[in-house]
Design a protein around this motif. Structure first.
Motif, mmCIF file in Angstrom:
data_model
loop_
_atom_site.group_PDB
_atom_site.id
_atom_site.type_symbol
_atom_site.label_atom_id
_atom_site.label_comp_id
_atom_site.label_asym_id
_atom_site.label_seq_id
_atom_site.Cartn_x
_atom_site.Cartn_y
_atom_site.Cartn_z
ATOM 1 N N TYR A 146 0.836 -1.205 0.000
ATOM 2 C CA TYR A 146 0.000 0.000 0.000
ATOM 3 C C TYR A 146 0.865 1.248 0.000
ATOM 4 N N GLN A 147 0.522 2.194 -0.877
ATOM 5 C CA GLN A 147 1.223 3.469 -0.933
ATOM 6 C C GLN A 147 0.225 4.616 -0.666
ATOM 7 N N LYS A 148 0.701 5.675 -0.068
ATOM 8 C CA LYS A 148 -0.166 6.831 0.174
ATOM 9 C C LYS A 148 -0.219 7.723 -1.066
ATOM 10 N N ILE A 149 -0.530 7.096 -2.191
ATOM 11 C CA ILE A 149 -0.602 7.791 -3.477
ATOM 12 C C ILE A 149 -1.872 7.347 -4.175
ATOM 13 N N THR A 150 -2.683 8.349 -4.564
ATOM 14 C CA THR A 150 -3.920 8.036 -5.279
ATOM 15 C C THR A 150 -3.976 8.848 -6.552
ATOM 16 N N ARG A 151 -4.912 8.441 -7.431
ATOM 17 C CA ARG A 151 -5.162 9.201 -8.643
ATOM 18 C C ARG A 151 -6.630 9.041 -9.009
ATOM 19 N N TYR A 152 -7.162 10.128 -9.574
ATOM 20 C CA TYR A 152 -8.543 10.049 -10.031
ATOM 21 C C TYR A 152 -8.619 9.120 -11.240
#
Length: 440
Positions: free
Chosen positions: A91-97
């Motif tokens: 899990y990474q604390k990186i998101t994208r729409y």
């Protein structure tokens, strides 16, 4: 000498050989380099014998180990869907729409009403705001991040709220209800709504009202032939500059307070270009009262009262002036004259007329148990009282002292003169083993 050199060379060679054999480099994983999501790497630091060497490297992450997993939708409007990054399953604390939006139920509900009259409708128009039914959370209000989005989410209706008006005391002239000068922001609000008169003309140092003005005691104290004040409380109320702030009470749509403090809203939003009613603050509502009777400490003990406006006592405290009237009455306080000794007066009595014979018995004036003072702050004394102390001389090793006996406690010292402070004369010479030889 050659032997020693050979021994040193052998030792160094052995040490170098030992170092080359024992030193071993290892790489330790530090984390992922995600600065460029199209070129993700793994960062390693080098250690030798357990110590960092300041050397590092980046190995690429294989495309098969880079995964974006759908996670959900944002609570905030427009509830955009997003994916989360996983690297090698971590899990990474990186998101994208992901350009997905939920098919959640929406509706418009009454949200607010305008606290001021809408020029277009002449009433307090009701506005509706969009709500979204978020799974697990329920119906939630939607808010936009800019005016154009807000214009879609917050929509005016053709209905007006049923409201009532009230006004509350806000200040008196340029004072708040604690008697302090109002802030620059409040003063600017007063200016905008035409209530910026200071009303009171007074000297801030003395707090005395200027002579000849409406609120000077000579005007407020005037009595007519019937014993009534010439200036009525009603007239004072019309002149005093009491300021009210507006409150509007209407429906509560989401457990909000149904009563809105319009002046507070103006101070928080005065720079937004909104329309405001003319009476956000206004003159009026002065409730005039007077403090209980007091009296002056000076004879003939004239009685007076301070003016009270909406609970603010104008008695010179904080930033206020002293606004008072004489009642035309005079008090009959309990007046006492209490004996006081010279030491308590703190006076240099050697140069004071009271030190002259006969030695006056001095009394200090007390009014209702409180010591009285003159305008300059000196005590109010009674001299002479018709009684006198007897004096006597006391001689010590160094002084001749004058004392007095009053019969009111211990004897009191008046002054003294030295009996040893005199000249020893001149001399010509001093001969050891002899005595001084003085010049005639």
């Amino acid at each position: 000498m050659q032997f020693k050199k050979r021994r040193i060379a052998v030792f160094l060679a052995a040490a170098m050989a030992f170092g080359s054999v024992s030193a071993s480099a290892e790489w330790y994983f530090a984390g992922y380099d995600t600065r460029d999501l199209n070129n993700i790497g793994k960062i390693y630091n080098e250690k030798v014998n357990g110590y960092f060497t300041s050397k590092s490297k980046i190995d690429p992450v294989s495309p098969e180990s880079v995964e974006w997993r759908f996670e959900g939708y944002e609570y905030n409007y427009p509830h955009a869907g997003y994916d989360r990054l996983y690297l090698e399953g971590t899990y990474q604390k990186i998101t994208r729409y992901n350009n997905q939006f939920p098919q959640w139920e929406t509706r418009f509900k009454d949200y607010m009403w305008e606290v001021c009259v809408d020029p277009a409708t002449g009433g307090h128009r009701i506005y509706q705001r969009q709500q979204t039914n978020i799974p697990g959370k329920g119906w939630s209000w939607d808010f936009g991040e800019n005016e154009s989005v807000e214009a879609v989410l917050l929509s005016p209706t053709n209905r007006n709220a049923q409201v009532s008006y009230s006004f509350q005391a806000f200040g008196v002239a340029n004072f708040d209800l604690n008697g302090r000068f109002v802030s620059p922001e409040v003063a600017a609000m007063y200016e905008t709504f035409g209530v910026n008169n200071k009303i009171f003309d007074y000297d801030y140092n003395t707090r005395e009202i200027a002579e000849g003005t409406f609120f000077h005691n000579a005007n407020l104290s005037a009595i007519d032939v019937n014993g009534q004040y010439v200036v009525s409380d009603e007239e004072i109320a019309s002149q005093v500059g009491a300021i009210q702030s507006k409150f509007v009470t209407g429906p509560s749509f989401h457990n909000d307070n149904p009563t809105k403090d319009v002046a507070a809203l103006y101070l928080a939003n005065s720079d937004k270009g909104w329309n405001w009613d003319w009476d956000v603050v206004r003159y009026g509502g002065a409730k005039v009262a007077w403090t209980p009777l007091s009296y002056e400490m000076e004879e003939p003990y004239r009685q007076y009262q301070y003016l009270v406006v909406n609970g603010l006592v104008l008695d010179g405290r904080n930033d206020t002036p002293r606004v008072y009237r004489y009642t035309n009455g005079k008090a009959t306080p309990n007046v006492e004259w209490r004996y006081v000794n010279w030491m308590d007066l703190g006076t240099d009595l050697a140069n004071y007329p009271m030190a002259s014979n006969p030695f006056n018995i001095i009394e200090w004036k007390y009014i209702d148990g409180k010591p009285a003072y003159n305008a300059d702050g000196s005590p109010v004394l009674r001299i002479p009282t018709g009684e006198y102390a007897n004096s006597y001389i006391k001689v010590t090793d160094t002084a001749i002292e004058l004392w007095r006996r009053t019969g009111r406690g211990p004897d009191e010292f008046i002054y003294s003169i030295s009996r040893v402070n005199h000249s020893l004369g001149d001399f010509d010479a001093f001969v050891p083993g002899a005595v001084y030889t003085f010049t005639e």
